[in-house]
Write a protein that holds these residues in place. Structure first.
Motif, PDB file in Angstrom:
ATOM      1  N   GLU A 513      42.415  41.526  36.793  1.00  0.00           N
ATOM      2  CA  GLU A 513      43.641  41.219  37.783  1.00  0.00           C
ATOM      3  C   GLU A 513      44.963  40.686  37.027  1.00  0.00           C
ATOM      4  N   VAL A 514      44.678  39.855  36.056  1.00  0.00           N
ATOM      5  CA  VAL A 514      45.811  39.308  35.238  1.00  0.00           C
ATOM      6  C   VAL A 514      46.509  40.471  34.435  1.00  0.00           C
ATOM      7  N   GLU A 515      45.547  41.328  33.819  1.00  0.00           N
ATOM      8  CA  GLU A 515      46.341  42.434  32.909  1.00  0.00           C
ATOM      9  C   GLU A 515      47.196  43.402  33.772  1.00  0.00           C
ATOM     10  N   GLN A 516      46.569  43.531  35.117  1.00  0.00           N
ATOM     11  CA  GLN A 516      47.240  44.845  35.936  1.00  0.00           C
ATOM     12  C   GLN A 516      48.371  44.250  36.629  1.00  0.00           C
ATOM     13  N   LEU A 517      48.634  42.692  36.690  1.00  0.00           N
ATOM     14  CA  LEU A 517      49.677  41.967  37.135  1.00  0.00           C
ATOM     15  C   LEU A 517      50.904  41.843  36.124  1.00  0.00           C
ATOM     16  N   GLN A 518      50.427  41.628  34.887  1.00  0.00           N
ATOM     17  CA  GLN A 518      51.185  41.570  33.953  1.00  0.00           C
ATOM     18  C   GLN A 518      52.085  42.774  33.540  1.00  0.00           C
ATOM     19  N   GLN A 519      51.590  43.965  33.761  1.00  0.00           N
ATOM     20  CA  GLN A 519      52.291  45.198  33.669  1.00  0.00           C
ATOM     21  C   GLN A 519      53.375  45.101  34.700  1.00  0.00           C
ATOM     22  N   VAL A 520      53.135  44.505  35.883  1.00  0.00           N
ATOM     23  CA  VAL A 520      54.152  44.831  36.773  1.00  0.00           C
ATOM     24  C   VAL A 520      55.019  43.489  36.826  1.00  0.00           C
ATOM     25  N   ILE A 521      54.594  42.435  36.608  1.00  0.00           N
ATOM     26  CA  ILE A 521      55.405  41.080  36.446  1.00  0.00           C
ATOM     27  C   ILE A 521      55.819  40.791  35.349  1.00  0.00           C
ATOM     28  N   THR A 522      56.806  40.584  34.529  1.00  0.00           N
ATOM     29  CA  THR A 522      57.043  40.172  33.387  1.00  0.00           C
ATOM     30  C   THR A 522      58.156  39.217  33.354  1.00  0.00           C
ATOM     31  N   GLY A 529      51.712  32.631  42.677  1.00  0.00           N
ATOM     32  CA  GLY A 529      51.201  32.971  43.874  1.00  0.00           C
ATOM     33  C   GLY A 529      50.693  34.092  44.006  1.00  0.00           C
ATOM     34  N   ILE A 530      51.278  35.029  43.341  1.00  0.00           N
ATOM     35  CA  ILE A 530      50.619  36.574  43.368  1.00  0.00           C
ATOM     36  C   ILE A 530      49.442  36.669  42.632  1.00  0.00           C
ATOM     37  N   TYR A 531      49.625  35.907  41.380  1.00  0.00           N
ATOM     38  CA  TYR A 531      48.246  36.104  40.369  1.00  0.00           C
ATOM     39  C   TYR A 531      47.155  35.488  41.316  1.00  0.00           C
ATOM     40  N   LYS A 532      47.287  34.269  41.942  1.00  0.00           N
ATOM     41  CA  LYS A 532      46.475  33.543  42.536  1.00  0.00           C
ATOM     42  C   LYS A 532      45.647  34.250  43.761  1.00  0.00           C
ATOM     43  N   GLN A 533      46.632  34.964  44.425  1.00  0.00           N
ATOM     44  CA  GLN A 533      46.078  35.493  45.650  1.00  0.00           C
ATOM     45  C   GLN A 533      45.473  36.844  45.048  1.00  0.00           C
ATOM     46  N   SER A 534      45.764  37.598  44.101  1.00  0.00           N
ATOM     47  CA  SER A 534      44.908  38.678  43.709  1.00  0.00           C
ATOM     48  C   SER A 534      43.664  38.394  43.226  1.00  0.00           C
ATOM     49  N   ILE A 535      43.428  37.421  42.438  1.00  0.00           N
ATOM     50  CA  ILE A 535      42.300  36.722  41.894  1.00  0.00           C
ATOM     51  C   ILE A 535      41.321  36.259  43.093  1.00  0.00           C
ATOM     52  N   LYS A 536      41.923  35.726  43.852  1.00  0.00           N
ATOM     53  CA  LYS A 536      41.111  35.288  45.086  1.00  0.00           C
ATOM     54  C   LYS A 536      40.558  36.268  45.852  1.00  0.00           C
ATOM     55  N   GLU A 537      41.290  37.068  46.022  1.00  0.00           N
ATOM     56  CA  GLU A 537      40.827  38.562  46.755  1.00  0.00           C
ATOM     57  C   GLU A 537      39.690  39.211  46.083  1.00  0.00           C
ATOM     58  N   SER A 538      39.872  39.662  44.998  1.00  0.00           N
ATOM     59  CA  SER A 538      39.363  40.493  44.264  1.00  0.00           C
ATOM     60  C   SER A 538      37.878  39.920  43.824  1.00  0.00           C
ATOM     61  N   VAL A 539      37.964  38.732  43.528  1.00  0.00           N
ATOM     62  CA  VAL A 539      36.660  37.905  43.211  1.00  0.00           C
ATOM     63  C   VAL A 539      35.968  37.395  44.522  1.00  0.00           C
ATOM     64  N   GLY A 540      36.582  37.106  45.479  1.00  0.00           N
ATOM     65  CA  GLY A 540      35.967  36.785  46.910  1.00  0.00           C
ATOM     66  C   GLY A 540      35.295  38.223  47.302  1.00  0.00           C
ATOM     67  N   LEU A 554      39.188  28.970  43.967  1.00  0.00           N
ATOM     68  CA  LEU A 554      40.215  28.064  43.687  1.00  0.00           C
ATOM     69  C   LEU A 554      40.821  28.605  42.664  1.00  0.00           C
ATOM     70  N   PRO A 555      41.770  29.506  42.211  1.00  0.00           N
ATOM     71  CA  PRO A 555      42.367  29.894  40.779  1.00  0.00           C
ATOM     72  C   PRO A 555      43.346  28.663  40.431  1.00  0.00           C
ATOM     73  N   ILE A 556      43.343  28.272  39.215  1.00  0.00           N
ATOM     74  CA  ILE A 556      44.290  27.159  38.899  1.00  0.00           C
ATOM     75  C   ILE A 556      44.951  28.216  37.657  1.00  0.00           C
ATOM     76  N   ILE A 557      46.061  28.067  37.846  1.00  0.00           N
ATOM     77  CA  ILE A 557      46.880  28.872  36.584  1.00  0.00           C
ATOM     78  C   ILE A 557      48.041  27.667  36.108  1.00  0.00           C
ATOM     79  N   ILE A 558      47.694  27.646  34.571  1.00  0.00           N
ATOM     80  CA  ILE A 558      48.489  26.391  34.197  1.00  0.00           C
ATOM     81  C   ILE A 558      49.516  27.141  32.919  1.00  0.00           C
ATOM     82  N   GLN A 559      50.634  26.613  32.963  1.00  0.00           N
ATOM     83  CA  GLN A 559      51.820  27.345  32.246  1.00  0.00           C
ATOM     84  C   GLN A 559      52.115  26.476  30.993  1.00  0.00           C
ATOM     85  N   VAL A 560      51.705  26.932  29.803  1.00  0.00           N
ATOM     86  CA  VAL A 560      51.963  26.097  28.723  1.00  0.00           C
ATOM     87  C   VAL A 560      52.930  26.757  27.649  1.00  0.00           C
TER      88      VAL A 560
END
Lengths: 560, 560
Positions: A513-522, A529-540, A554-560
């Motif tokens: 999911e993350v890889e697919q989104l990375q190609q779209v959102i840069t 929000g989009i990352y979390k939603q897609s992970i939630k849906e696919s994993v669910g 519950l996806p938790i994304i931290i930016q460092v």
């Protein structure tokens, strides 16, 4: 909010279409009087909630008009809300001696003694709150010192029965004021509010004395120790247990917090007559022979942590059931509690006790404290009300009570079955049910009053059924590349160590999911929000297909 | 595992000290026969669990010795475990026609049809499994086609009653084989296993025909539509409902998945006689007048999502209750279900229906399918067993059944009250209860069988009561300094937006803990455990003091 002149309003804030959290309001012009302030226990769908009390937004809006709280009797569903509500709305409290004693105990426990004025009344008291004269009549019920209330408003008299039965041979000679009720009825009752708990039961509820006779008989036949459990607040029954023990020359050991509390309060106020030296401490249990002891304890509803439950399970350090001992449930299991009671009876039989258990109608060890159909008809006949509002009951009870009222001559169009929040207004000779005031359930959870709402409860429900799966991911600030993770944590879903294959798959799906989104959102940082939603849906989706379970994801994304 | 020669062993794997998940084992030498394979529903403490089945570790250990599964009748507590257990232990199944029909439905639903051999038997069948000859006798119960089983081992005959009552005027002339039972008894019974469900009830359970008479009377008095709900599997009762509808010239609409299923299976197998054109589709409801219809539906236990529940709540698109319609609960609420049934009755009264509800003993609309004390004594008298093992019941029922057996002459020392897993071995003429085999509850949650254990359930319990608070913290790899966070996430604890003060304090406490630890632990990477533990303890203590709640506290520390 302005007040309509000469209008009498009767409002339910709790207690109709439910059992529990009774609270009714009588308003005439600018004077508001509150009757009772009860609590109720949550059903199993309200996860983690300790107790429910009425929503009093209406009273808070009209704070300056509230003249006082009049309490009919000392049961939880009539006084249990007081410590929570008095914090928000400080009103003077009027109650009889025993009821006040129990209220004081509650206020003390909550550190609230002294915050409000407490007025002791009895059935012969006359009060005027605001401009409304109030008188009382005593009734019979499963706790002493119960009141019915008559509000003598300029529009007419409104009678609130409180909880009652007609016990014509009451324990301790606590007779009901049947002549006073007749007098009130003769003087004319505009509206009657009468309790409906037993409106489905034909006949006339037996006298409490009947239980006394059965207790006495069981005590006379018992050989070893006697354990007896009942509702702590049923002081009349406690008295009969004490009397039976006295006749058999047995000492009494009192066990369980609420039982100790009621015995103390009721005996110090003179509601319980205990022969001197009769009560002995649990530490003295070994000084007496088995046939010299009665253990009076809490746990009549099968509560596993109450005294009876712990004794039956062999978890009590100081006292145990020996083969041949007699155990008496002087109670009927309340619907919903049968299984817990049954567990305890199972344990007692394993200890080879003789056990008297089951519905009171079979054992003779319990009678109801509420009026059956003939008694409800008697109250309606005594009061001859113009208008009738059945209270204190679920819908089918209110409905049956309505049929009883019609049967004794109340006009069908003059009977109001109301919901909590509904107002019956009487102006001139006309009664109308058109208005509603704010109402509802206020949840108490720990120290929080009203802070647990639908979202929190919905989450608890999901968590309770299938647990939670947490997916933690660290992404680089500049490039959204994965820095660490995904790390997967399960609580209450599956045991991770035994579900490695499943977790590996979740790991893989998350990465995809993350890889697919990375190609779209840069390079945009606001799309977590989009990352979390897609992970939630696919994993669910994946987990449901694999396990037919729906954990909270519950996806938790931290930016460092 | 070696086998003791000439030893007869009787083992309970489910069904004693509980109601449900019946499974008993008869072993002689190297031959193991399994009786029944039931399921039961979890109590409310087993959060998220769908169903419970017996632990069959003992059978798996002895796979090569298992000769088959003999099923007494088609109730869930006797067949519900089959689709889960057949996957692990493929054994031939022996059952009567209706029972097999219901088993096939289950196997089909689980995609397991054809994985095992199904053998149809009837009460006159003779089987030999391994070296053990088996015969049967028919019994009365609340579903047709029930069997009692006699195992004619070289050690002697063991009789398993299955569930039974003595209905001397059975519906559809399904008489019990009372003469055959007498014959078995005369030939000598070494050990009797008899069901104990109603061992607490005095007297003789009334005939199912009594219900038929009351249904007929109620139908004769009904004016509008008739709604009637009962246990779908009670085919005799369905037949009586059909008969009453037929007499009153009413058509029947069948609603609810299990009701539709049983009506289909039972009528196609000839257990239900339905006049042609009597069943009409729900889509045809408007073609008939109200007095021409009976709606036969599921939901007799108050299940809110079953047909009756949805109709009462007004949530059914195609059919509604109109004022004056009659609704009949041809059932007694099972303890624990009273509240749900009451909710539905409330709704029906609000729709101005006439409702017949309450215990069967009061309404006449339900009789038990299980033998009361006099019938249990009759079975014991017919069988005259040397040894007696009461089965199918909670402890107090087994205990009461023991007293009944003693009363009709079974030697007290020859009666065994056993737990699941207990073995009664009979060698020569001596019976001993000394061994135990593996046993327990296997939890089914979604597709998982046995994967939800104590840790997962304990977590669900904590989560259900007070939710979860997650604290996420990123620390630098080289220096343990905070890179990001702490971020705090609450689910099912408090609503974060309304608890900002509380969250700020958690934030502060977490920072303080981390700072304190950083001074002690430096540059070591393996001490996240210590960080997590200190955060958990400090935050937990703080939250309990502030809220009296104990959410699960989950610190997540990420190293980047």
């Amino acid at each position: 909010m302005s007040t309509v002149q000469n209008r009498l309003s009767i409002i339910a804030l709790g207690g109709v279409n439910e059992i529990g959290k009774n609270m009714y309001v009588i308003q005439y012009d600018d004077d508001i009087i509150v009757v009772d302030c009860g609590s109720k226990f949550p059903d199993e769908s309200l996860l983690g909630i300790d107790v429910i009390i009425p929503d009093i937004a209406f009273l808070l809006e009209n704070k300056s008009r509230v003249r006082g709280l009049v309490v009919t009797h000392g049961h939880e569903d009539h006084i249990g809300g007081i410590p929570y509500i008095i914090k928000q709305l400080n009103m003077p409290v009027y109650a009889t001696r025993l009821t006040l004693g129990l209220i004081k105990g509650k206020l003390k426990e909550h550190g609230l003694l002294g915050t409000t004025t407490l007025h002791q009344i009895d059935s012969s008291s006359s009060l005027t709150l605001g401009s409304i004269p109030i008188s009382f009549f005593s009734t019979n019920h499963s706790i002493p010192d119960c009141l019915g209330i008559a509000f003598h408003t300029p529009q007419g008299t409104v009678v609130h029965t409180g909880d009652f039965k007609f016990d014509l041979t009451p324990v301790n000679e606590q007779f009901a004021d049947i002549h006073k009720m007749a007098q009130i009825g003769m003087n004319g009752v505009l509206a009657l509010l009468s309790e409906s708990t037993n409106a489905e039961r034909p006949g006339f509820t037996p006298s409490e004395r009947l239980v006394g006779e059965h207790i006495h008989e069981a005590f006379a036949h018992a050989e070893g120790k006697i354990f007896i459990t009942t509702f702590a607040s049923n002081v009349h029954r406690l008295q009969q247990i004490i009397n039976a023990a006295d006749k058999m020359n047995r000492k009494i050991i009192v066990m369980g917090r609420s039982m100790v509390n009621v015995v103390e309060v009721a005996s110090s106020l003179g509601y319980l007559n205990i022969p001197s030296n009769m009560i002995v401490e649990i530490t003295e249990v070994d000084k007496y022979k088995r046939h010299e002891l009665v253990i009076l304890c809490t746990g009549s509803q099968g509560e596993p942590m109450a005294a009876m439950g712990r004794i039956a399970a062999g978890n009590h350090r100081q006292v145990e059931v020996s083969p041949g001992d007699t155990v008496i449930f002087a109670s009927s299991p309340i619907p919903g509690n049968e299984r817990n009671v049954a567990r305890i009876v199972d344990n007692l039989f394993e200890r080879k006790a003789k056990v008297i258990y089951g519905p009171g109608a079979v054992t003779g060890m319990h009678v109801s404290g509420h009026a059956s159909q003939e008694e409800l008809k008697l109250m309606l006949t005594l009061m001859k009300p113009q208008y009738f509002i059945p209270i204190h009951g679920e819908y089918r009870m209110l409905h049956q009570h309505r049929l009883l009222a019609e049967a004794v001559g109340v006009k069908a169009s003059n009977i109001f079955i109301i919901n909590n929040g509904d107002v019956v207004d009487i102006v001139g000779s006309e009664a109308l049910q058109e208005r509603k005031v704010p109402n509802g359930n206020t949840f108490v959870d720990g120290l929080g009053i009203g802070d647990v709402g639908n979202i929190v409860l919905r989450d608890r429900k999901v968590l309770s059924a299938d647990g939670i799966l947490i997916i933690v991911l660290t992404l680089g600030k500049s490039d959204n590349k994965i820095v660490s993770g995904p790390d997967i944590i399960s609580r209450g879903f599956v045991f991770v160590k035994e579900s490695e294959g499943l977790m590996e798959e979740v790991h893989r799906i998350t990465l995809r999911e993350v890889e697919q989104l990375q190609q779209v959102i840069t390079k945009t940082n606001n799309n977590w929000g989009i990352y979390k939603q897609s992970i939630k849906e696919s994993v669910g989706k994946f987990l449901y297909a694999k396990t037919k379970r729906r954990p909270m994801i519950l996806p938790i994304i931290i930016q460092v």
